[in-house]
Design a protein around this motif. Structure first.
Motif, mmCIF file in Angstrom:
data_model
loop_
_atom_site.group_PDB
_atom_site.id
_atom_site.type_symbol
_atom_site.label_atom_id
_atom_site.label_comp_id
_atom_site.label_asym_id
_atom_site.label_seq_id
_atom_site.Cartn_x
_atom_site.Cartn_y
_atom_site.Cartn_z
ATOM 1 N N ASN A 17 0.819 -1.219 0.000
ATOM 2 C CA ASN A 17 0.000 0.000 0.000
ATOM 3 C C ASN A 17 0.845 1.258 0.000
ATOM 4 O OD1 ASN A 17 -2.720 -0.946 -0.110
ATOM 5 N ND2 ASN A 17 -2.447 -1.750 1.946
ATOM 6 N N ILE A 18 1.945 1.236 0.718
ATOM 7 C CA ILE A 18 2.790 2.433 0.751
ATOM 8 C C ILE A 18 3.448 2.664 -0.607
ATOM 9 C CG2 ILE A 18 4.970 1.478 1.603
ATOM 10 C CD1 ILE A 18 3.322 4.775 2.635
ATOM 11 N N ALA A 19 3.796 1.589 -1.307
ATOM 12 C CA ALA A 19 4.393 1.741 -2.642
ATOM 13 C C ALA A 19 3.393 2.397 -3.601
ATOM 14 C CB ALA A 19 4.839 0.382 -3.180
ATOM 15 N N VAL A 20 2.151 1.942 -3.554
ATOM 16 C CA VAL A 20 1.110 2.498 -4.432
ATOM 17 C C VAL A 20 0.830 3.957 -4.063
ATOM 18 C CG1 VAL A 20 -1.339 2.315 -5.070
ATOM 19 C CG2 VAL A 20 0.073 0.249 -4.899
ATOM 20 N N LEU A 21 0.689 4.229 -2.787
ATOM 21 C CA LEU A 21 0.389 5.582 -2.328
ATOM 22 C C LEU A 21 1.534 6.545 -2.638
ATOM 23 C CD1 LEU A 21 -1.726 7.287 -0.862
ATOM 24 C CD2 LEU A 21 -0.617 6.669 1.286
ATOM 25 N N TYR A 22 2.760 6.103 -2.426
ATOM 26 C CA TYR A 22 3.921 6.945 -2.729
ATOM 27 C C TYR A 22 3.933 7.328 -4.212
ATOM 28 C CZ TYR A 22 8.717 8.213 -3.846
ATOM 29 O OH TYR A 22 9.823 8.854 -4.336
ATOM 30 N N VAL A 60 4.114 15.504 0.950
ATOM 31 C CA VAL A 60 3.521 14.182 1.198
ATOM 32 C C VAL A 60 4.465 13.102 0.674
ATOM 33 C CG1 VAL A 60 1.644 12.606 0.577
ATOM 34 C CG2 VAL A 60 1.115 14.968 1.195
ATOM 35 N N SER A 61 4.953 13.284 -0.542
ATOM 36 C CA SER A 61 5.845 12.286 -1.157
ATOM 37 C C SER A 61 7.112 12.086 -0.345
ATOM 38 C CB SER A 61 6.218 12.713 -2.582
ATOM 39 O OG SER A 61 5.091 12.722 -3.404
ATOM 40 N N LYS A 62 7.679 13.160 0.171
ATOM 41 C CA LYS A 62 8.893 13.036 0.987
ATOM 42 C C LYS A 62 8.632 12.214 2.240
ATOM 43 C CE LYS A 62 10.910 17.373 -0.589
ATOM 44 N NZ LYS A 62 11.185 18.774 -0.254
ATOM 45 N N GLN A 63 7.503 12.455 2.868
ATOM 46 C CA GLN A 63 7.159 11.682 4.058
ATOM 47 C C GLN A 63 6.938 10.204 3.711
ATOM 48 O OE1 GLN A 63 7.149 12.867 7.315
ATOM 49 N NE2 GLN A 63 8.041 14.615 6.263
ATOM 50 N N LEU A 64 6.239 9.973 2.607
ATOM 51 C CA LEU A 64 5.977 8.592 2.192
ATOM 52 C C LEU A 64 7.247 7.873 1.767
ATOM 53 C CD1 LEU A 64 2.611 9.083 0.296
ATOM 54 C CD2 LEU A 64 2.956 8.108 2.580
ATOM 55 N N LEU A 65 8.201 8.600 1.203
ATOM 56 C CA LEU A 65 9.481 7.990 0.848
ATOM 57 C C LEU A 65 10.205 7.540 2.108
ATOM 58 C CD1 LEU A 65 11.623 7.200 -1.221
ATOM 59 C CD2 LEU A 65 12.487 9.554 -1.081
ATOM 60 N N GLU A 66 10.192 8.379 3.131
ATOM 61 C CA GLU A 66 10.813 7.990 4.403
ATOM 62 C C GLU A 66 10.124 6.750 4.963
ATOM 63 O OE1 GLU A 66 11.634 9.730 8.894
ATOM 64 O OE2 GLU A 66 10.977 11.128 7.337
ATOM 65 N N PHE A 67 8.811 6.734 4.888
ATOM 66 C CA PHE A 67 8.028 5.592 5.361
ATOM 67 C C PHE A 67 8.371 4.342 4.555
ATOM 68 C CE2 PHE A 67 4.157 3.138 6.063
ATOM 69 C CZ PHE A 67 3.869 3.402 7.386
ATOM 70 N N ILE A 89 3.938 6.211 13.116
ATOM 71 C CA ILE A 89 2.793 7.055 13.458
ATOM 72 C C ILE A 89 3.153 8.534 13.303
ATOM 73 C CG2 ILE A 89 1.310 7.802 15.368
ATOM 74 C CD1 ILE A 89 1.305 4.807 16.272
ATOM 75 N N GLY A 90 4.356 8.908 13.713
ATOM 76 C CA GLY A 90 4.800 10.300 13.542
ATOM 77 C C GLY A 90 4.845 10.702 12.081
ATOM 78 N N ILE A 91 5.382 9.826 11.245
ATOM 79 C CA ILE A 91 5.451 10.112 9.810
ATOM 80 C C ILE A 91 4.045 10.217 9.224
ATOM 81 C CG2 ILE A 91 6.127 9.172 7.558
ATOM 82 C CD1 ILE A 91 8.577 7.923 9.008
ATOM 83 N N LEU A 92 3.166 9.294 9.600
ATOM 84 C CA LEU A 92 1.806 9.314 9.064
ATOM 85 C C LEU A 92 1.035 10.556 9.499
ATOM 86 C CD1 LEU A 92 0.866 5.550 9.408
ATOM 87 C CD2 LEU A 92 1.342 6.811 7.293
ATOM 88 N N LYS A 93 1.276 11.045 10.694
ATOM 89 C CA LYS A 93 0.608 12.270 11.144
ATOM 90 C C LYS A 93 1.060 13.470 10.306
ATOM 91 C CE LYS A 93 -0.462 11.012 15.899
ATOM 92 N NZ LYS A 93 -0.203 11.260 17.327
ATOM 93 N N LYS A 94 2.365 13.554 10.027
ATOM 94 C CA LYS A 94 2.866 14.638 9.177
ATOM 95 C C LYS A 94 2.291 14.517 7.772
ATOM 96 C CE LYS A 94 7.387 14.827 11.314
ATOM 97 N NZ LYS A 94 8.812 14.620 11.057
ATOM 98 N N THR A 95 2.276 13.283 7.265
ATOM 99 C CA THR A 95 1.756 13.034 5.922
ATOM 100 C C THR A 95 0.301 13.479 5.821
ATOM 101 O OG1 THR A 95 3.250 11.143 5.688
ATOM 102 C CG2 THR A 95 1.389 11.243 4.176
ATOM 103 N N LYS A 96 -0.478 13.130 6.815
ATOM 104 C CA LYS A 96 -1.898 13.502 6.817
ATOM 105 C C LYS A 96 -2.063 15.024 6.807
ATOM 106 C CE LYS A 96 -6.210 12.785 9.323
ATOM 107 N NZ LYS A 96 -6.839 12.150 10.488
ATOM 108 N N LYS A 97 -1.239 15.719 7.578
ATOM 109 C CA LYS A 97 -1.307 17.189 7.628
ATOM 110 C C LYS A 97 -1.041 17.782 6.240
ATOM 111 C CE LYS A 97 2.233 19.343 9.220
ATOM 112 N NZ LYS A 97 3.322 19.898 10.021
ATOM 113 N N TYR A 98 0.007 17.304 5.564
ATOM 114 C CA TYR A 98 0.332 17.814 4.232
ATOM 115 C C TYR A 98 -0.754 17.445 3.225
ATOM 116 C CZ TYR A 98 5.052 18.664 6.061
ATOM 117 O OH TYR A 98 6.119 19.102 6.793
ATOM 118 N N GLU A 99 -1.285 16.237 3.337
ATOM 119 C CA GLU A 99 -2.356 15.790 2.436
ATOM 120 C C GLU A 99 -3.586 16.678 2.606
ATOM 121 O OE1 GLU A 99 -4.099 13.068 -0.385
ATOM 122 O OE2 GLU A 99 -2.092 12.890 0.436
#
Length: 114
Positions: A17-22, A60-67, A89-99
């Motif tokens: 899922n992270i690969a598709v979302l990224y 968002v992409s930068k956060q997902l790449l880290e994830f 969870i920290g990365i996903l919270k940042k990602t959600k904010k940017y999204e």
């Protein structure tokens, strides 16, 4: 985030899922950059919103790449490890904010197109 909070993450499902979302968000940022270029001399407002939205989706992409790097394909790493769960969870919270910021900007862009 709930699955990480509970320690119930399936490694392969997570990594897939992270690969598709990224990829989706990376291409969204590129698409919006292209829109900005194409509308540069057509409509200042659309140009502005496309640029802002592109920046949010780049974030968002930068956060997902880290994830994605935390949980490499195809094995998926250790998503249920307590330290990895906390970091994820920290990365996903940042990602959600940017999204959310990206969505808000796209809604403004949509309103400007009406």
């Amino acid at each position: 985030m709930k699955a990480f909070g509970k320690g119930e993450v399936h490694p392969f499902g997570n990594v897939y899922n992270i690969a598709v979302l990224y990829d989706a968000r990376r291409f969204a940022a590129k698409f919006l950059t292209d829109i900005q270029s194409e509308w540069l001399h057509e409509d200042e407002e659309i140009d502005k919103f496309a640029g802002i939205a592109s920046k949010h989706y780049e974030d968002v992409s930068k956060q997902l790449l880290e994830f994605r790097n935390m949980f490499p394909f195809p094995v998926g790493g250790e998503p249920n490890d307590p330290d990895n769960r906390k970091r994820a969870i920290g990365i996903l919270k940042k990602t959600k904010k940017y999204e959310q910021r990206g969505i808000e900007t796209l809604e403004k862009m949509h309103a400007a197109l009406k």
